[in-house]
Design a protein around this motif. Structure first.
Motif, PDB file in Angstrom:
ATOM      1  N   GLY A  82       0.839  -1.186   0.000  1.00 23.77           N
ATOM      2  CA  GLY A  82       0.000   0.000   0.000  1.00 23.77           C
ATOM      3  C   GLY A  82       0.880   1.244   0.000  1.00 23.77           C
ATOM      4  N   SER A  83       0.272   2.406   0.140  1.00 27.07           N
ATOM      5  CA  SER A  83       1.035   3.654   0.119  1.00 27.07           C
ATOM      6  C   SER A  83       0.226   4.761   0.769  1.00 27.07           C
ATOM      7  N   ASN A  84       0.919   5.832   1.124  1.00 28.03           N
ATOM      8  CA  ASN A  84       0.269   7.027   1.647  1.00 28.03           C
ATOM      9  C   ASN A  84      -0.004   7.974   0.489  1.00 28.03           C
ATOM     10  N   LEU A  85      -1.271   8.245   0.236  1.00 33.48           N
ATOM     11  CA  LEU A  85      -1.676   9.117  -0.864  1.00 33.48           C
ATOM     12  C   LEU A  85      -2.182  10.446  -0.314  1.00 33.48           C
ATOM     13  N   PHE A  86      -1.871  11.524  -1.035  1.00 31.27           N
ATOM     14  CA  PHE A  86      -2.283  12.851  -0.585  1.00 31.27           C
ATOM     15  C   PHE A  86      -3.732  13.104  -0.965  1.00 31.27           C
ATOM     16  N   ASN A  87      -4.537  13.464   0.031  1.00 34.08           N
ATOM     17  CA  ASN A  87      -5.950  13.783  -0.175  1.00 34.08           C
ATOM     18  C   ASN A  87      -6.086  15.292  -0.282  1.00 34.08           C
ATOM     19  N   PHE A  88      -6.427  15.764  -1.470  1.00 38.45           N
ATOM     20  CA  PHE A  88      -6.514  17.200  -1.693  1.00 38.45           C
ATOM     21  C   PHE A  88      -7.698  17.828  -0.963  1.00 38.45           C
ATOM     22  N   GLN A  89      -8.712  17.040  -0.641  1.00 36.32           N
ATOM     23  CA  GLN A  89      -9.861  17.584   0.085  1.00 36.32           C
ATOM     24  C   GLN A  89      -9.529  17.870   1.542  1.00 36.32           C
ATOM     25  N   THR A  90      -8.718  17.005   2.133  1.00 40.04           N
ATOM     26  CA  THR A  90      -8.362  17.197   3.547  1.00 40.04           C
ATOM     27  C   THR A  90      -6.954  17.754   3.729  1.00 40.04           C
ATOM     28  N   SER A  91      -6.203  17.834   2.605  1.00 42.20           N
ATOM     29  CA  SER A  91      -4.804  18.297   2.651  1.00 42.20           C
ATOM     30  C   SER A  91      -3.971  17.432   3.601  1.00 42.20           C
ATOM     31  N   GLN A  92      -4.277  16.156   3.635  1.00 43.35           N
ATOM     32  CA  GLN A  92      -3.530  15.216   4.467  1.00 43.35           C
ATOM     33  C   GLN A  92      -3.244  13.936   3.673  1.00 43.35           C
ATOM     34  N   PHE A  93      -2.218  13.224   4.139  1.00 47.05           N
ATOM     35  CA  PHE A  93      -1.911  11.937   3.526  1.00 47.05           C
ATOM     36  C   PHE A  93      -2.793  10.855   4.150  1.00 47.05           C
ATOM     37  N   THR A  94      -3.334  10.000   3.304  1.00 51.15           N
ATOM     38  CA  THR A  94      -4.208   8.914   3.753  1.00 51.15           C
ATOM     39  C   THR A  94      -3.593   7.578   3.363  1.00 51.15           C
ATOM     40  N   LEU A  95      -3.588   6.668   4.312  1.00 52.58           N
ATOM     41  CA  LEU A  95      -3.031   5.351   4.039  1.00 52.58           C
ATOM     42  C   LEU A  95      -4.007   4.533   3.200  1.00 52.58           C
ATOM     43  N   THR A  96      -3.520   4.081   2.054  1.00 61.31           N
ATOM     44  CA  THR A  96      -4.262   3.141   1.222  1.00 61.31           C
ATOM     45  C   THR A  96      -3.642   1.773   1.417  1.00 61.31           C
ATOM     46  N   ARG A  97      -4.335   0.908   2.099  1.00 63.13           N
ATOM     47  CA  ARG A  97      -3.761  -0.388   2.465  1.00 63.13           C
ATOM     48  C   ARG A  97      -3.705  -1.326   1.270  1.00 63.13           C
ATOM     49  N   GLY A  98      -2.612  -2.053   1.185  1.00 61.43           N
ATOM     50  CA  GLY A  98      -2.449  -3.045   0.137  1.00 61.43           C
ATOM     51  C   GLY A  98      -3.059  -4.374   0.524  1.00 61.43           C
ATOM     52  N   PRO A  99      -3.018  -5.329  -0.365  1.00 59.67           N
ATOM     53  CA  PRO A  99      -3.651  -6.635  -0.099  1.00 59.67           C
ATOM     54  C   PRO A  99      -2.970  -7.431   1.009  1.00 59.67           C
ATOM     55  N   ILE A 100      -1.805  -6.977   1.483  1.00 60.64           N
ATOM     56  CA  ILE A 100      -1.123  -7.711   2.547  1.00 60.64           C
ATOM     57  C   ILE A 100      -1.867  -7.599   3.874  1.00 60.64           C
ATOM     58  N   PHE A 101      -2.756  -6.627   3.977  1.00 62.52           N
ATOM     59  CA  PHE A 101      -3.527  -6.458   5.209  1.00 62.52           C
ATOM     60  C   PHE A 101      -4.679  -7.457   5.229  1.00 62.52           C
ATOM     61  N   CYS A 102      -4.357  -8.680   5.543  1.00 57.83           N
ATOM     62  CA  CYS A 102      -5.344  -9.760   5.624  1.00 57.83           C
ATOM     63  C   CYS A 102      -4.816 -10.780   6.620  1.00 57.83           C
ATOM     64  N   GLU A 103      -5.482 -11.918   6.712  1.00 62.85           N
ATOM     65  CA  GLU A 103      -5.051 -12.951   7.656  1.00 62.85           C
ATOM     66  C   GLU A 103      -4.427 -14.152   6.957  1.00 62.85           C
ATOM     67  N   ILE A 104      -4.994 -14.557   5.853  1.00 62.36           N
ATOM     68  CA  ILE A 104      -4.390 -15.605   5.020  1.00 62.36           C
ATOM     69  C   ILE A 104      -4.061 -14.957   3.679  1.00 62.36           C
ATOM     70  N   LEU A 105      -2.768 -14.842   3.377  1.00 63.68           N
ATOM     71  CA  LEU A 105      -2.342 -14.209   2.128  1.00 63.68           C
ATOM     72  C   LEU A 105      -1.823 -15.271   1.168  1.00 63.68           C
ATOM     73  N   LEU A 106      -2.431 -15.354   0.000  1.00 65.55           N
ATOM     74  CA  LEU A 106      -1.943 -16.239  -1.047  1.00 65.55           C
ATOM     75  C   LEU A 106      -0.999 -15.447  -1.943  1.00 65.55           C
ATOM     76  N   ALA A 107       0.283 -15.779  -1.890  1.00 68.16           N
ATOM     77  CA  ALA A 107       1.294 -15.168  -2.766  1.00 68.16           C
ATOM     78  C   ALA A 107       1.458 -16.088  -3.963  1.00 68.16           C
ATOM     79  N   ASP A 108       0.644 -15.840  -4.987  1.00 70.88           N
ATOM     80  CA  ASP A 108       0.549 -16.748  -6.122  1.00 70.88           C
ATOM     81  C   ASP A 108       1.727 -16.544  -7.075  1.00 70.88           C
ATOM     82  N   GLU A 109       2.415 -17.641  -7.394  1.00 71.90           N
ATOM     83  CA  GLU A 109       3.602 -17.613  -8.267  1.00 71.90           C
ATOM     84  C   GLU A 109       4.603 -16.569  -7.780  1.00 71.90           C
ATOM     85  N   ILE A 110       5.027 -16.746  -6.549  1.00 77.23           N
ATOM     86  CA  ILE A 110       5.890 -15.767  -5.897  1.00 77.23           C
ATOM     87  C   ILE A 110       7.233 -15.628  -6.602  1.00 77.23           C
TER      88      ILE A 110
END
Length: 318
Positions: A82-110
């Motif tokens: 994921g990454s921190n993206l700048f929100n122009f409406q709030t003038s703040q950075f917002t965390l956009t979580r990547g798919p790693i934020f789960c409990e069982i992660l399938l890393a297909d063809e790693i």
């Protein structure tokens, strides 16, 4: 929770997964052992052997949040974390979580993504947290990586470095089913159900977060006698003295093998570890941590054969 309760729970999980998966009992057992001992699993097998479906159904039977990442050569670490993206409406950075934020992660063809992207999983697998822009984000205590790789292709792949392979508790080889199992697969899925989701296959959760936490805690209380600890240490140290190997297993391998043996005992309904628990898991724990010597490669020796020889030569407690 007692070992008998854990055995009952494991039987229920196997029953749910069996609604979709034909055979592969040994693979499912290794997934259960990894779950209860807090380890990660690398599945290696040819395409079409239900590795992805198995991971999906396993997560669904546990009631855990499932995430999947299809690894490709152009995948970037930010696509996983994921990454921190700048929100122009709030003038703040917002965390956009990547798919790693789960409990069982399938890393297909790693092994189809470059080392830079593979390394994005290292901190998560070891410490169950990730760091973005200097800020640590904690993952679930049950965060488990089930990675897959295809042993057939040799072009456009990036073999996992030894440091990352060492993060996996097991490397499990997923083979083709036998003739009877394959006939059952064709009968079951020949009516256009090859893309069915776990829920459509009748799989329901048979556990929740509290149940799994209790099972994992109970697994940690399984008795391991000093003689068994000594056996594990002697077996792992034997890999460093073998003339057929240029690199043996690390102390982490001994720790993980002991923990996996505890989980296997609990799945069997026992509150104590026996030498057979260690012997049964030695190959899956060690095969991806050992490097053959040039002489052994020339002779065409297999890692599995060498591990079996070491298990035979290392005296087990009585």
């Amino acid at each position: 929770m007692t070992p008998d309760d854990i055995r009952t729970l494991s039987v229920a999980i196997r029953g749910e997964v069996a609604k979709a998966i034909v055979g592969q009992e040994a693979v499912i057992d290794h997934l259960l052992i990894a779950l209860f001992s807090g380890g990660h699993v690398l599945l290696e097998g040819p395409p079409g052997t239900a590795k992805t479906l198995l991971a999906q159904c396993f997560a669904a039977s546990l009631g855990l949040d499932f995430g999947r990442i299809q690894f490709t050569p152009d995948l970037l670490p930010g696509d996983i974390l994921g990454s921190n993206l700048f929100n122009f409406q709030t003038s703040q950075f917002t965390l956009t979580r990547g798919p790693i934020f789960c409990e069982i992660l399938l890393a297909d063809e790693i092994n189809r993504t470059p080392p830079k992207t593979q390394a994005a999983l290292l901190e998560a697998m070891q410490e169950r947290r990730i760091t973005l822009d200097g800020e640590a984000h904690t993952l679930s205590e049950r965060f488990t990586v089930i990675a897959t790789q295809n042993p057939i292709e040799s072009q456009g792949v990036y073999p996992l470095p030894e440091a990352q392979l060492d993060r996996f508790l097991f490397k499990v080889l997923v083979d083709y089913p036998d003739a009877a199992e394959e006939a059952r697969i064709v009968t079951r899925y020949a009516q256009g159900k090859t893309r069915a989701r776990p829920a459509e296959l009748g799989i329901v959760p048979v556990a929740d977060a509290a149940t799994l936490a209790a099972a994992i805690a109970a697994t940690g209380t399984v008795t391991m006698a000093d003689s068994i600890v000594d056996y594990v240490v002697r077996l792992v140290r034997a890999t460093r003295d073998s003339g057929d190997l240029v690199s043996g297993a690390s102390p982490r391998a001994a720790v993980l093998l002991a923990g996996a043996a505890r989980a296997r005992a609990a799945l069997d309904g026992r509150d104590y570890v026996v030498p057979d628990d260690v012997k049964a898991l030695a190959t899956a724990v060690l095969r991806h941590r050992l490097l053959l010597s040039p002489a052994a490669e020339i002779e065409g020796r297999a890692i599995e054969t060498i591990v079996a020889d070491l298990v035979t030569r290392t005296e087990a407690p009585r």
